[in-house]
Design a protein around this motif. Structure first.
Motif, PDB file in Angstrom:
ATOM      1  N   ARG A 165      18.214  -4.692 -29.612  1.00 50.83           N
ATOM      2  CA  ARG A 165      17.635  -4.007 -30.693  1.00 50.83           C
ATOM      3  C   ARG A 165      16.568  -3.122 -29.718  1.00 50.83           C
ATOM      4  O   ARG A 165      16.170  -1.874 -30.197  1.00 50.83           O
ATOM      5  CB  ARG A 165      17.102  -4.698 -31.689  1.00 50.83           C
ATOM      6  CG  ARG A 165      17.799  -5.073 -32.720  1.00 50.83           C
ATOM      7  CD  ARG A 165      17.145  -5.948 -33.805  1.00 50.83           C
ATOM      8  NE  ARG A 165      18.146  -6.459 -34.765  1.00 50.83           N
ATOM      9  CZ  ARG A 165      18.514  -5.546 -35.987  1.00 50.83           C
ATOM     10  NH1 ARG A 165      17.741  -4.445 -35.862  1.00 50.83           N
ATOM     11  NH2 ARG A 165      19.228  -5.954 -36.830  1.00 50.83           N
TER      12      ARG A 165
ATOM     13  N   ARG B 281      19.865  -0.375 -36.418  1.00 49.74           N
ATOM     14  CA  ARG B 281      19.266  -1.098 -37.776  1.00 49.74           C
ATOM     15  C   ARG B 281      20.014  -1.991 -38.531  1.00 49.74           C
ATOM     16  O   ARG B 281      19.749  -2.702 -39.257  1.00 49.74           O
ATOM     17  CB  ARG B 281      19.283   0.035 -38.817  1.00 49.74           C
ATOM     18  CG  ARG B 281      18.390   1.102 -38.563  1.00 49.74           C
ATOM     19  CD  ARG B 281      18.010   2.141 -39.763  1.00 49.74           C
ATOM     20  NE  ARG B 281      19.374   2.876 -40.103  1.00 49.74           N
ATOM     21  CZ  ARG B 281      20.123   3.717 -39.420  1.00 49.74           C
ATOM     22  NH1 ARG B 281      19.479   4.547 -38.631  1.00 49.74           N
ATOM     23  NH2 ARG B 281      21.087   4.252 -40.052  1.00 49.74           N
TER      24      ARG B 281
ATOM     25  N   HIS C  51      24.364   0.108 -37.125  1.00 50.60           N
ATOM     26  CA  HIS C  51      23.719   0.960 -38.292  1.00 50.60           C
ATOM     27  C   HIS C  51      23.762   0.332 -39.530  1.00 50.60           C
ATOM     28  O   HIS C  51      22.784  -0.007 -40.394  1.00 50.60           O
ATOM     29  CB  HIS C  51      23.971   2.381 -38.478  1.00 50.60           C
ATOM     30  CG  HIS C  51      23.557   3.174 -37.280  1.00 50.60           C
ATOM     31  ND1 HIS C  51      22.074   3.181 -36.695  1.00 50.60           N
ATOM     32  CD2 HIS C  51      24.254   4.231 -36.493  1.00 50.60           C
ATOM     33  CE1 HIS C  51      22.380   4.036 -35.764  1.00 50.60           C
ATOM     34  NE2 HIS C  51      23.678   4.609 -35.454  1.00 50.60           N
ATOM     35  N   SER C  52      25.106  -0.431 -39.573  1.00 49.73           N
ATOM     36  CA  SER C  52      25.261  -1.243 -41.079  1.00 49.73           C
ATOM     37  C   SER C  52      26.389  -2.115 -40.673  1.00 49.73           C
ATOM     38  O   SER C  52      27.459  -1.836 -40.076  1.00 49.73           O
ATOM     39  CB  SER C  52      25.467  -0.016 -41.999  1.00 49.73           C
ATOM     40  OG  SER C  52      26.048  -0.789 -43.444  1.00 49.73           O
TER      41      SER C  52
ATOM     42  N   LYS D 189      22.405  -1.434 -48.485  1.00 49.00           N
ATOM     43  CA  LYS D 189      21.355  -1.918 -47.798  1.00 49.00           C
ATOM     44  C   LYS D 189      21.424  -3.388 -47.717  1.00 49.00           C
ATOM     45  O   LYS D 189      22.080  -3.991 -48.705  1.00 49.00           O
ATOM     46  CB  LYS D 189      19.939  -1.833 -48.364  1.00 49.00           C
ATOM     47  CG  LYS D 189      19.667  -0.065 -48.487  1.00 49.00           C
ATOM     48  CD  LYS D 189      19.764   0.642 -46.952  1.00 49.00           C
ATOM     49  CE  LYS D 189      19.507   2.152 -47.401  1.00 49.00           C
ATOM     50  NZ  LYS D 189      20.402   2.989 -46.948  1.00 49.00           N
TER      51      LYS D 189
ATOM     52  N   ASP E 170      19.081   2.231 -30.770  1.00 48.03           N
ATOM     53  CA  ASP E 170      18.546   2.658 -32.141  1.00 48.03           C
ATOM     54  C   ASP E 170      19.498   2.112 -32.935  1.00 48.03           C
ATOM     55  O   ASP E 170      20.160   2.559 -33.651  1.00 48.03           O
ATOM     56  CB  ASP E 170      18.597   4.199 -32.102  1.00 48.03           C
ATOM     57  CG  ASP E 170      18.124   4.619 -33.563  1.00 48.03           C
ATOM     58  OD1 ASP E 170      17.561   4.116 -34.351  1.00 48.03           O
ATOM     59  OD2 ASP E 170      18.560   5.838 -34.035  1.00 48.03           O
TER      60      ASP E 170
END
Length: 195
Positions: free
Chosen positions: A109, A115, A139-140, A194, A113
């Protein structure tokens, strides 16, 4: 490195996937893993508090992530999927692998970049044990095309009082992903569920 950590060796493995039974890819999927074979300071004994040891592993997490990124020839933006994993020698316990969750994820991390949730695999094993490190989108965790994995085996590790700590990365999803769902581009734009 921490006084608790003695590294016997590091290993980097890279693979280039040109196809998986379908059409040849325009550019190969490149994925790999970097691992450190280290002593287990708590092998053979129960210790109540592992937090200090876990925190001491953060520099190793960063070092392995940097080494893997360099070996893959990637810039941080090239990495689309990642994961981490650990093998505990038979004189240890599975909680000794769990100490890698935060430090292994932290190193990647810090460089990327990212998430997304950093997936993890952990086992207790003997010399030459096989570890499957699951991969997921940076990212997900909802990007189905990037559910993949990297497999590692080190011929002389872990010895009974050792651990193998590893990180893994790739520059894309499965070669012929076609089961729908949120795309990598949509997740990069912040779309999707999310967690």
């Amino acid at each position: 490195m921490s006084a608790l950590l003695q590294c016997r060796k590091t290993v980097v493995m890279i693979e280039d996937v040109r196809h998986d039974g379908g059409p040849v890819l325009a550019a190969p999927l490149r994925k790999g893993a970097a691992a450190a074979v280290v002593n287990n300071p708590y092998a053979g004994r129960y210790v109540e508090d592992l937090i200090e040891w876990m925190e001491s592993l953060r520099p190793l997490g960063l070092e392995l992530a940097e080494r893997l990124l360099d070996a893959l020839g990637f810039q941080a933006a090239d990495v689309q999927a990642f994961g981490k994993g650990a093998i505990v020698g038979v004189n240890g316990e599975i909680e000794h692998a769990a100490v890698w969750h935060a430090p292994g994820g932290h190193g990647m991390r810090q460089l990327l970049d990212a998430r997304g949730f950093v997936t993890s695999g952990q086992i207790i094993g003997t010399i030459g044990a096989h570890l499957h490190i699951p991969l997921a989108s940076v990212h997900s965790p909802w990007v189905r095309s990037h559910f993949d994995g990297v497999d590692i085996t080190i011929s002389d590790a872990p010895k009974p009082d050792e651990l193998v700590f590893a990180v893994a990365m790739s520059n894309g999803g499965r070669p012929h992903a076609r089961i729908g769902g949120l795309s990598f581009a949509e997740a990069a734009d912040g779309q999707g569920p999310k967690f």
